[in-house]
Design a protein around this motif. Sequence first.
Motif, PDB file in Angstrom:
ATOM      1  N   ALA A  98       4.247   4.698   0.166  1.00 31.84           N
ATOM      2  CA  ALA A  98       2.987   4.258   0.750  1.00 31.84           C
ATOM      3  C   ALA A  98       2.349   5.310   1.644  1.00 31.84           C
ATOM      4  N   PHE A  99       3.148   6.098   2.340  1.00 36.38           N
ATOM      5  CA  PHE A  99       2.605   7.053   3.296  1.00 36.38           C
ATOM      6  C   PHE A  99       2.608   8.489   2.774  1.00 36.38           C
ATOM      7  N   ASP A 100       3.209   8.713   1.615  1.00 34.97           N
ATOM      8  CA  ASP A 100       3.344  10.094   1.146  1.00 34.97           C
ATOM      9  C   ASP A 100       2.830  10.255  -0.277  1.00 34.97           C
ATOM     10  N   LEU A 101       3.486   9.640  -1.242  1.00 30.92           N
ATOM     11  CA  LEU A 101       3.193   9.909  -2.645  1.00 30.92           C
ATOM     12  C   LEU A 101       1.869   9.327  -3.100  1.00 30.92           C
ATOM     13  N   LEU A 102       1.418   8.227  -2.486  1.00 28.63           N
ATOM     14  CA  LEU A 102       0.183   7.584  -2.935  1.00 28.63           C
ATOM     15  C   LEU A 102      -1.074   8.228  -2.365  1.00 28.63           C
ATOM     16  N   GLY A 103      -0.930   9.129  -1.424  1.00 32.15           N
ATOM     17  CA  GLY A 103      -2.092   9.782  -0.853  1.00 32.15           C
ATOM     18  C   GLY A 103      -2.773   8.948   0.216  1.00 32.15           C
ATOM     19  N   ALA A 104      -4.070   9.190   0.407  1.00 30.56           N
ATOM     20  CA  ALA A 104      -4.828   8.515   1.466  1.00 30.56           C
ATOM     21  C   ALA A 104      -4.901   7.023   1.182  1.00 30.56           C
ATOM     22  N   PRO A 105      -4.577   6.156   2.167  1.00 31.13           N
ATOM     23  CA  PRO A 105      -4.552   4.718   1.918  1.00 31.13           C
ATOM     24  C   PRO A 105      -5.930   4.090   2.050  1.00 31.13           C
ATOM     25  N   ALA A 106      -6.093   2.922   1.443  1.00 36.52           N
ATOM     26  CA  ALA A 106      -7.239   2.050   1.691  1.00 36.52           C
ATOM     27  C   ALA A 106      -6.834   1.005   2.729  1.00 36.52           C
ATOM     28  N   PHE A 107      -7.824   0.398   3.379  1.00 33.77           N
ATOM     29  CA  PHE A 107      -7.481  -0.510   4.480  1.00 33.77           C
ATOM     30  C   PHE A 107      -6.688  -1.719   4.000  1.00 33.77           C
ATOM     31  N   TRP A 108      -6.948  -2.169   2.747  1.00 26.83           N
ATOM     32  CA  TRP A 108      -6.286  -3.373   2.272  1.00 26.83           C
ATOM     33  C   TRP A 108      -4.805  -3.134   1.941  1.00 26.83           C
ATOM     34  N   TRP A 109      -4.368  -1.881   1.922  1.00 27.10           N
ATOM     35  CA  TRP A 109      -2.943  -1.628   1.712  1.00 27.10           C
ATOM     36  C   TRP A 109      -2.095  -2.256   2.818  1.00 27.10           C
ATOM     37  N   GLY A 110      -2.651  -2.359   4.013  1.00 24.57           N
ATOM     38  CA  GLY A 110      -1.884  -2.929   5.117  1.00 24.57           C
ATOM     39  C   GLY A 110      -1.767  -4.435   5.082  1.00 24.57           C
ATOM     40  N   LEU A 111      -2.567  -5.108   4.232  1.00 31.70           N
ATOM     41  CA  LEU A 111      -2.549  -6.570   4.220  1.00 31.70           C
ATOM     42  C   LEU A 111      -1.218  -7.115   3.704  1.00 31.70           C
ATOM     43  N   HIS A 112      -0.718  -6.526   2.625  1.00 28.75           N
ATOM     44  CA  HIS A 112       0.509  -7.053   2.026  1.00 28.75           C
ATOM     45  C   HIS A 112       1.721  -6.914   2.949  1.00 28.75           C
ATOM     46  N   PRO A 113       1.969  -5.739   3.549  1.00 31.24           N
ATOM     47  CA  PRO A 113       3.087  -5.663   4.498  1.00 31.24           C
ATOM     48  C   PRO A 113       2.920  -6.602   5.689  1.00 31.24           C
ATOM     49  N   LEU A 114       1.695  -6.797   6.165  1.00 34.18           N
ATOM     50  CA  LEU A 114       1.480  -7.696   7.294  1.00 34.18           C
ATOM     51  C   LEU A 114       1.817  -9.135   6.922  1.00 34.18           C
ATOM     52  N   VAL A 115       1.335  -9.590   5.773  1.00 39.27           N
ATOM     53  CA  VAL A 115       1.565 -10.976   5.368  1.00 39.27           C
ATOM     54  C   VAL A 115       3.031 -11.214   5.046  1.00 39.27           C
TER      55      VAL A 115
END
Length: 665
Positions: A258-275
């Motif tokens: 999530a923080f390295d291989l996928l590159g720059a994140p979108a804001f919705w990437w954080g929704l799944h880990p939060l939920v």
Amino acid sequence: MPLDFALLCVGALLIVGAASIYWRDREDVARLVYGATGGLCAAIFLSAVVPRGAHALSTVLPLGLPWLGMHFRLDPLSAFFLAVVNLGGAAASVYAIGYGAHEKSPMRVLPFFPAFIAGMNAVVLADDAFAFLVAWEFMSLTSWALVISQHDRRENRAAAYIYLLMASFGTLCLLMAFGILGGATGAYDFASIRETPKDAWKSGLVLAFVILGAGSKAGLVPLHIWLPLAHPAAPSHVSALMSGVMTKVAIYGFIRFAFDLLGAPAFWWGLHPLVFGAASALVGVLFATVQSDLKKLLAYSTIENIGIIFIALGLALAFKANGQALPAALAFTAALFHVFNHSLFKSALFFGAGAVLGATGEKNIEKLGGLIRAMPQTAFVFLGACVAISALPPLNGFVSEWLVFQAILLSPSLPQWVLKLLTPAVGVALALSAALGAGAYVRAFGVVFLGRPRSPAAQQARETDKWSLGAMSGMLFLCLLAGVLPSFMIDTISPAAMDYVGGRMPSQADIAWLSIAPIAESRSSYNGLLVFGFITFSSLAAMQTIKTLWPRPVRRAPPWDCGYVDPNPATQYTASSFAQPVRRALGAIAFSVHEKLDMPLPGETRPAHFAVEIGDRFIQFIYDPLNKAVWYCAGRLNVVNYLSIQEYLALVFAALVFLLIIVAL
């Protein structure tokens, strides 16, 4: 070079595992294997913590795929997790020198124990998809062999089977993630994957696969069903490794993607880990509150703490996507700090549970009690670890959870309304789980160590061996050290935060009086050393005051029970009665409860019987229907076994056409 030295030690761990078979006829084979494993883990730990400069180290070994080799890399993130893995491995090895003397069949454990640690190290060091997946599967298979080591019990065989299924599912998801990342070019080393352009939908699909693959290994709800079954089935030092260390390797896998291989994140990437993190924290702590099996209680508590780590990682992704480097660094540092903290106090707790199991033969806390008199040193260490995991100052659990809350308090700065609304709700869930977690460990320690013995096994308990006590005490000391002086850990994590979220917390070493300040001293700060000094001084002053004002000597008397002195230990509060208010008020959130009451009629002399059955709603609504669907499809597909040769050829032709269409698309 530190990387080459670490790889040599990993190979040496495999050799130790193989040599245990050669040494199997020696009486001291367990001491040799565990001693060698502990020494190698200590050596790898030192290679990870010794400063290497700002540059990552990499190497290629002529193994694996022809002409490609296996790539390995040591950077600040992998060095941190390498330290976590081998600190836990060294402590478990020292503990096992004493605990392993009680193993009935040591050769079912000894070959796989060092190999399991070697597999976890290889995952952390891997720098290509092939090496990562091979090491991941090797870690899963060796841990499965350790889970099934006591295969004479039916429940252990069932636990190992479910664990193997979930491990295979997780590996399949990670294989699909790497396949999508590699794309048509077939990039398989991490450097090439980083450079490959990524479409938004592909990144989202890879993130979903990674949450399933790494989340299943970490015990993230609803992929958690194997964890409370497998951890109690394994020997206690293996349980400590699986709960305190292996789940952190899964966290590493998620961070690497999530923080390295996928590159720059979108804001919705954080929704799944939060939920999923909030759900895991609540479900884990609610199940832990009602458990009677001590090791199963600790396993469910691991699910709660994994949820806390994912909450922090979700916040870090959200802040990073919005270009807020300092809040992202705070959340990322909090996650890694809790990774380290949980590995310490959860290992100490499993060591304590193993000591209790070895002294009494009981995991059911309803049959324990009064062990503080027979096992005072174990009771002291277990109490300290309970304080740490309950996030109470001045121990380390408080610091990392406090940092997570500080990151949550910065969430109003996020521009997306979905994050503005979701993050406070996650904060409430985190606060509730912290309070319930403290209650769960008050219950665990009180029922196990306080009161009167509830069974002959508890009455005959004796203190555990010095090796086990040394390992437990060492982990508790590190819990205190990390809680009193957290600034050193925060500064140690900062290089990894700088690499993966583009920022770092302020240098804590520059703050006076060994305080820590997540953002700035004017906003919030914490001084663990000052809190520790105040608690120590006030406790000693209170003791001295009581001795001065109440000079009478201590006397013991039977407990008062509403005016009736009953020597029967059954009159004490039980673990079930302690948890009943929480179970009735909040239990419907996580599990289904069926109470069975058999009350004798008036005039009958038989005793009344009361039983409670607790079911997992995730098994009831997800896995049971899935299991039935698999059996149904398997029955339908059974007709394939009775086709003619012409029908087989037609089936092969249809499958070939279908695959060609997929390739063309």
